[in-house]
Design an enzyme around this catalytic site. Sequence first.
Site, mmCIF file in Angstrom:
data_model
loop_
_atom_site.group_PDB
_atom_site.id
_atom_site.type_symbol
_atom_site.label_atom_id
_atom_site.label_comp_id
_atom_site.label_asym_id
_atom_site.label_seq_id
_atom_site.Cartn_x
_atom_site.Cartn_y
_atom_site.Cartn_z
ATOM 1 N N HIS A 1 0.828 -1.201 0.000
ATOM 2 C CA HIS A 1 0.000 0.000 0.000
ATOM 3 C C HIS A 1 0.874 1.267 0.000
ATOM 4 C CE1 HIS A 1 -3.731 2.224 1.403
ATOM 5 N NE2 HIS A 1 -2.804 3.044 1.833
ATOM 6 N N GLU A 2 1.836 1.303 0.899
ATOM 7 C CA GLU A 2 2.678 2.504 1.013
ATOM 8 C C GLU A 2 3.589 2.679 -0.201
ATOM 9 O OE1 GLU A 2 1.954 4.673 3.134
ATOM 10 O OE2 GLU A 2 0.719 3.451 4.456
HETATM 11 ZN ZN LIG Z 1 -2.841 5.032 2.216
#
Ligand SMILES: [Zn+2]
Length: 114
Positions: A22-23
């Site tokens: 996600h990051e």
């Molecule tokens: Zn996020």
Amino acid sequence: MRVGVCVGGSITEYSQGAMLAHEVGHWLGLYHTFEDGCSARSDRIDDTPRELEAFRGCGQIEGFPLNRDSCPNDGGKDPIHNFMDYAYDECKFEFTQGQVQRMQASYERYRQGK
Ligand SMILES: [Zn+2]
């Protein structure tokens, strides 16, 4: 990043490593799948269905079914299995082709060789 949101972290629903994907997605130019809700801009990716708000959970929480469709006037169900949503790690496992293309383009333009 909150303490616990990592592999082996104390927040077990988010400790299986999907938060890293996600990051990295953010680092390579991706927005959340629920960015700007059901608006036409949404997450600026054509092949992710629009989503009104973040999906938290993994289908076992009342009110958060796996077949949620929070933008019924748009095609497709909510992209709750997408790394750029907020589902629990065990439910997140995909980027769309459009997201992959954006990440590749962002890498080449902003990150490669920098
Ligand atoms: Zn996020």
